[in-house]
Design a protein around this motif. Sequence first.
Motif, mmCIF file in Angstrom:
data_model
loop_
_atom_site.group_PDB
_atom_site.id
_atom_site.type_symbol
_atom_site.label_atom_id
_atom_site.label_comp_id
_atom_site.label_asym_id
_atom_site.label_seq_id
_atom_site.Cartn_x
_atom_site.Cartn_y
_atom_site.Cartn_z
ATOM 1 N N SER A 1 20.013 3.772 -14.292
ATOM 2 C CA SER A 1 21.124 3.285 -13.483
ATOM 3 C C SER A 1 20.572 2.316 -12.440
ATOM 4 O O SER A 1 19.374 2.296 -12.165
ATOM 5 N N LEU A 2 21.459 1.531 -11.828
ATOM 6 C CA LEU A 2 21.033 0.573 -10.813
ATOM 7 C C LEU A 2 20.266 1.252 -9.679
ATOM 8 O O LEU A 2 19.185 0.818 -9.294
ATOM 9 N N ALA A 3 20.820 2.348 -9.163
ATOM 10 C CA ALA A 3 20.169 3.014 -8.029
ATOM 11 C C ALA A 3 18.800 3.556 -8.426
ATOM 12 O O ALA A 3 17.857 3.542 -7.633
ATOM 13 N N GLU A 4 18.677 4.020 -9.653
ATOM 14 C CA GLU A 4 17.373 4.523 -10.104
ATOM 15 C C GLU A 4 16.330 3.409 -10.149
ATOM 16 O O GLU A 4 15.187 3.574 -9.723
ATOM 17 N N VAL A 5 16.770 2.264 -10.661
ATOM 18 C CA VAL A 5 15.856 1.117 -10.665
ATOM 19 C C VAL A 5 15.494 0.758 -9.232
ATOM 20 O O VAL A 5 14.334 0.501 -8.900
ATOM 21 N N GLY A 6 16.502 0.777 -8.359
ATOM 22 C CA GLY A 6 16.260 0.475 -6.947
ATOM 23 C C GLY A 6 15.251 1.435 -6.351
ATOM 24 O O GLY A 6 14.336 1.029 -5.614
ATOM 25 N N GLN A 7 15.383 2.691 -6.707
ATOM 26 C CA GLN A 7 14.446 3.693 -6.180
ATOM 27 C C GLN A 7 13.009 3.374 -6.603
ATOM 28 O O GLN A 7 12.084 3.415 -5.792
ATOM 29 N N LEU A 8 12.853 3.016 -7.883
ATOM 30 C CA LEU A 8 11.518 2.654 -8.376
ATOM 31 C C LEU A 8 10.964 1.468 -7.615
ATOM 32 O O LEU A 8 9.806 1.449 -7.177
ATOM 33 N N LEU A 9 11.831 0.445 -7.446
ATOM 34 C CA LEU A 9 11.367 -0.776 -6.786
ATOM 35 C C LEU A 9 10.970 -0.501 -5.342
ATOM 36 O O LEU A 9 9.942 -0.986 -4.855
ATOM 37 N N VAL A 10 11.788 0.286 -4.645
ATOM 38 C CA VAL A 10 11.493 0.575 -3.241
ATOM 39 C C VAL A 10 10.173 1.344 -3.138
ATOM 40 O O VAL A 10 9.323 1.044 -2.290
ATOM 41 N N ALA A 11 9.982 2.299 -4.036
ATOM 42 C CA ALA A 11 8.744 3.090 -3.984
ATOM 43 C C ALA A 11 7.530 2.166 -4.164
ATOM 44 O O ALA A 11 6.520 2.301 -3.480
ATOM 45 N N LYS A 12 7.666 1.210 -5.076
ATOM 46 C CA LYS A 12 6.519 0.351 -5.363
ATOM 47 C C LYS A 12 6.320 -0.733 -4.307
ATOM 48 O O LYS A 12 5.211 -1.012 -3.899
ATOM 49 N N ARG A 13 7.414 -1.370 -3.930
ATOM 50 C CA ARG A 13 7.281 -2.595 -3.145
ATOM 51 C C ARG A 13 7.493 -2.413 -1.652
ATOM 52 O O ARG A 13 7.016 -3.212 -0.865
ATOM 53 N N CYS A 14 8.256 -1.418 -1.252
ATOM 54 C CA CYS A 14 8.636 -1.327 0.158
ATOM 55 C C CYS A 14 8.065 -0.073 0.804
ATOM 56 O O CYS A 14 8.050 0.052 2.037
ATOM 57 N N GLY A 15 7.617 0.879 -0.025
ATOM 58 C CA GLY A 15 7.242 2.205 0.472
ATOM 59 C C GLY A 15 6.138 2.187 1.516
ATOM 60 O O GLY A 15 6.064 3.065 2.363
ATOM 61 N N GLY A 16 5.281 1.170 1.478
ATOM 62 C CA GLY A 16 4.199 1.096 2.461
ATOM 63 C C GLY A 16 4.719 0.938 3.877
ATOM 64 O O GLY A 16 4.064 1.330 4.834
ATOM 65 N N CYS A 17 5.898 0.358 4.032
ATOM 66 C CA CYS A 17 6.401 0.062 5.380
ATOM 67 C C CYS A 17 7.704 0.790 5.697
ATOM 68 O O CYS A 17 8.031 0.993 6.862
ATOM 69 N N HIS A 18 8.491 1.110 4.681
ATOM 70 C CA HIS A 18 9.799 1.729 4.940
ATOM 71 C C HIS A 18 9.822 3.134 4.348
ATOM 72 O O HIS A 18 9.455 3.328 3.195
ATOM 73 N N SER A 19 10.286 4.098 5.154
ATOM 74 C CA SER A 19 10.435 5.435 4.597
ATOM 75 C C SER A 19 11.863 5.593 4.087
ATOM 76 O O SER A 19 12.739 4.783 4.396
ATOM 77 N N VAL A 20 12.072 6.627 3.286
ATOM 78 C CA VAL A 20 13.431 6.914 2.832
ATOM 79 C C VAL A 20 13.871 8.279 3.359
ATOM 80 O O VAL A 20 14.875 8.818 2.933
ATOM 81 N N ASP A 21 13.061 8.830 4.304
ATOM 82 C CA ASP A 21 13.396 10.173 4.793
ATOM 83 C C ASP A 21 13.800 10.156 6.268
ATOM 84 O O ASP A 21 13.842 11.187 6.909
ATOM 85 N N GLY A 22 14.021 8.977 6.831
ATOM 86 C CA GLY A 22 14.478 8.917 8.220
ATOM 87 C C GLY A 22 13.361 8.685 9.215
ATOM 88 O O GLY A 22 13.621 8.437 10.392
ATOM 89 N N SER A 23 12.078 8.760 8.811
ATOM 90 C CA SER A 23 11.000 8.556 9.790
ATOM 91 C C SER A 23 10.686 7.069 9.902
ATOM 92 O O SER A 23 10.764 6.331 8.929
ATOM 93 N N ALA A 24 10.330 6.661 11.118
ATOM 94 C CA ALA A 24 9.996 5.249 11.332
ATOM 95 C C ALA A 24 8.575 5.004 10.837
ATOM 96 O O ALA A 24 7.727 5.883 10.885
ATOM 97 N N ASN A 25 8.342 3.798 10.339
ATOM 98 C CA ASN A 25 7.007 3.431 9.863
ATOM 99 C C ASN A 25 6.745 2.047 10.423
ATOM 100 O O ASN A 25 7.229 1.730 11.519
ATOM 101 N N ILE A 26 6.050 1.201 9.687
ATOM 102 C CA ILE A 26 5.884 -0.175 10.145
ATOM 103 C C ILE A 26 7.250 -0.853 10.228
ATOM 104 O O ILE A 26 7.517 -1.647 11.127
ATOM 105 N N GLY A 27 8.119 -0.516 9.308
ATOM 106 C CA GLY A 27 9.505 -0.987 9.361
ATOM 107 C C GLY A 27 10.442 0.205 9.540
ATOM 108 O O GLY A 27 10.017 1.357 9.431
ATOM 109 N N PRO A 28 11.722 -0.070 9.807
ATOM 110 C CA PRO A 28 12.678 1.033 9.980
ATOM 111 C C PRO A 28 12.918 1.771 8.663
ATOM 112 O O PRO A 28 12.665 1.237 7.589
ATOM 113 N N THR A 29 13.412 2.991 8.774
ATOM 114 C CA THR A 29 13.700 3.759 7.565
ATOM 115 C C THR A 29 14.919 3.185 6.869
ATOM 116 O O THR A 29 15.731 2.484 7.475
ATOM 117 N N PHE A 30 15.074 3.466 5.572
ATOM 118 C CA PHE A 30 16.262 3.029 4.833
ATOM 119 C C PHE A 30 17.359 4.081 4.885
ATOM 120 O O PHE A 30 18.477 3.838 4.485
#
Lengths: 318, 568
Positions: free
Chosen positions: A210-239
Amino acid sequence: MPPAASTIAPHTDAVFYFIYTVSLFFFTLIVLLMAYFVFRYRRRVEGERGPGRTTHHTALELTWTAVPLVLVVLMFYSGFRGFMNLMNPPAGALDIRVLGQKWLWSFTYPNGHVDTELHVPVDTPVRLTLESNDVIHSFFIPAFRIKRDAVPGRYNRIWFQATRPGEYLALCAEYCGTQHSDMLARVVVHEPGLYEKWLAEAADPFRTRSLAEVGQLLVAKRCGGCHSVDGSANIGPTFKGIYEHSVTLADGSTVVADDNYIRESILEPRAKIVRGYEPVMPTFKGQLKDREITAIIEYIKALSDEATKPRSDEGTEQ
Amino acid sequence: MKAVVSTFPRSHVAAAEAGAAGDNYLTHAHGIRSWLFTIDHKRIGVMYLVSILAAFLLGGIFAILVRTELLTPGPTIVSADNYNRFFTLHGAIMVFLVIIPGIPAALGNFVLPIMLGAKDLAFPRLNLFSYHLWVLGALLAVLAIVTGSVDTGWTFYVPYATTTGMGGVVPVLLGAFVLGFSSIFTGLNFIVTIHKLRPPGMTWFRLPLFLWALYATAVIQILATPVLGVTVLLLIVERVLGLGIFQPGLGGDPVLYQHFFWFYSHPAVYIMILPAMGIVSEIVSVFSRKHIFGYHFIAFSSIAIALFGFFVWGHHMFVSGQSNLVTTIFSLLTYSVSIPSAVKVFNWLATMHGGSISLRTPMLYTLAFIFIFGIGGLTGLFLGALAANVHLHDTYFVVAHFHYVMMGGTLIAMIAGIHYWWPKMTGRMYSERLGQLSFAAVFLGFNLTFFPQFIMGSHGMPRRYYNYPPQFEFLHQLSTVGSYLMTVGFVLIAVYLLHSLFAGRRAPANPWGGATLEWHCASPPPAHNFDEPPPAGDPYDFNDLEYDARIGGYVYGTRPVAADSEPT
Ligand SMILES: [Cu+2]
Ligand SMILES: [Cu+2]
């Protein structure tokens, strides 16, 4: 030396162990002589004189100039041969482009697919063309004994031929800032035939997900270093929970994080800077396809839905 | 005592002995101004020593912070950005403020004119000026720390250094620029002094080997340092005015920066190591009571290292994308430097052969130098071989290699030199027992710190890593424990040396039996070193030196000189 998994590695290791043997021999010689002299000629009474009178011996001195000279020329030559091999890929190698940017490697395959993992077939020469779009990075796969700088403004090349299927680690060896030591990439060497299968699937993830599943994969690979998905702040704000909520920008104004805002953040990250964060996000223009951006937005939306749901549950309990 | 002097008519010895009781360079003038604005090379040397050791303390604190952070993968005590600041400051302080000026400016300043038989350097005011420049450079480094610090690594690679957000980059570069001038002036002063102020009889081949080493060093300082000045200025211009020189976005070339930087910074390695080798040549001979073996080979190998050292800078860029031809040439030339270094090591060993070896603290540190420098030099052979370099470049193997050379080599030799000349500088003897203890702690601590790093590096652990794969955790911990042990050794040295200032036995003029001219002066030397030019002889002829147990030092004896004098 770490486990060897490329055709180059045994050559490099041979150079290493050749020099190692010579060095160990000379080092042992030096230390033994030193220890022996210290013991044999130790001073028992202050003011005592030793038996030796020689102040020089030209033949001896020329010998210990000439012998190392011959040895180092051999060392040079062995290193040179390995290097020339490393710099000249055989014709018909598989071409993969490697882009270094803070703090992620991305690989472009011949069919245009862009990925954050390096997948290659076993026993096939692979040529990497390295570039960078910010500072200097250096692409390093210890198991293959290869390393080459990714320098902005120029292309550098290196090649290898993997000899054993399996998973390896690629690291960044040139210091590049905060997450230099996390700029890692997975390297997968496939059994014969499996590489093509992987590439076909990776190139079109939408077929099975599904679209969201693909999005999840992409975020994990490309954005995960800076953005969290669990509400914690990192180099960038959480999603988590940002979708269609308002965001305060560095200049004090507020915007609503709707689809267009997220799209703009991905393509033009400097256009609007979130308050409290450094403007360090790289642009993904040209690296993410429209459909992938849509998938990411869909995933961020899903994250917000999750975030709001439990809250309403809590509300009913109280 | 009086009889000894009169049978061996060297009037300056008499003057020196007289000086011991009365006036010396320490008591010659009083007050803080008499130090800060002195033009006495000895006082300037002492001020350099104190300042450089203070900088060493600062750089050491950063080193310990770095090592402590690396006890575990991921965050341990500080954030990644602070870790990056710490290793940058550690490197920049240690290289520019400590190791480059260390031996020439502190020990060289004190010893060179006396060893030569001169009253001072050729340009005493310039000498003071170069000290003041050093202080200014150090203040700029401190300014950099308070204005946001630097996280570029001591190498300031572009485009990172021109784009990083940290505010301390420009001050630290200005600091390096100013320190460069300090170094150039010192080099100039040394060269002119050695050419012009040699007393009658001090021919080139009677120069002690430490002076040959300082001479070779000074040549590099003068020829290479201006390039550093130009490079950091260009970097400042690019960063402040946005002029495109190195940054590709502005039309520059980042690899060009690396060429400029290493054109200075590789020869700088020899600015660091040559004086260290000079100290070792002195100490090995004196503490073996035997003429240095192969004087000419050692002297010329210093010059050879200085010259070859200019043509190897490209070995830092084997994987940066310079052409294959250039890479090959640099690899070959790099090996040329290893030959004169090997020659020296064998000559030192041959000097010990048939000597009478005394394991006092200076000698212990000197033997540590030979051991450690042996490893440092031999591991350089791995890095010179292209195929191996591709794997080892920018890993802990390199970190270990240059610490074995720069810290284990230069710094250990400097410690040996401090112990060797301490009685001369201060007029006091330190506790020999504690000296030997400190040697054990420093030697073991050093090897424990850096040896595991060779293993990590060859297994692919990159340098400047805040986080690291868990397989390296144990080796990192060993390394950190080693650094603590070494710290204990350094603290111990500081304690007993300071203690000796107040409670140490008074030093005789010649406690170790050295034959170079500084041992003809009293300890501490009088303000003008010599009343009349001392007669220069073979600096490694120990035949006339006799041990006098009453004064605990060596004096020129009464044995006929001709009996067993030998050709050099
Ligand atoms: Cu990096
Ligand atoms: Cu170098």
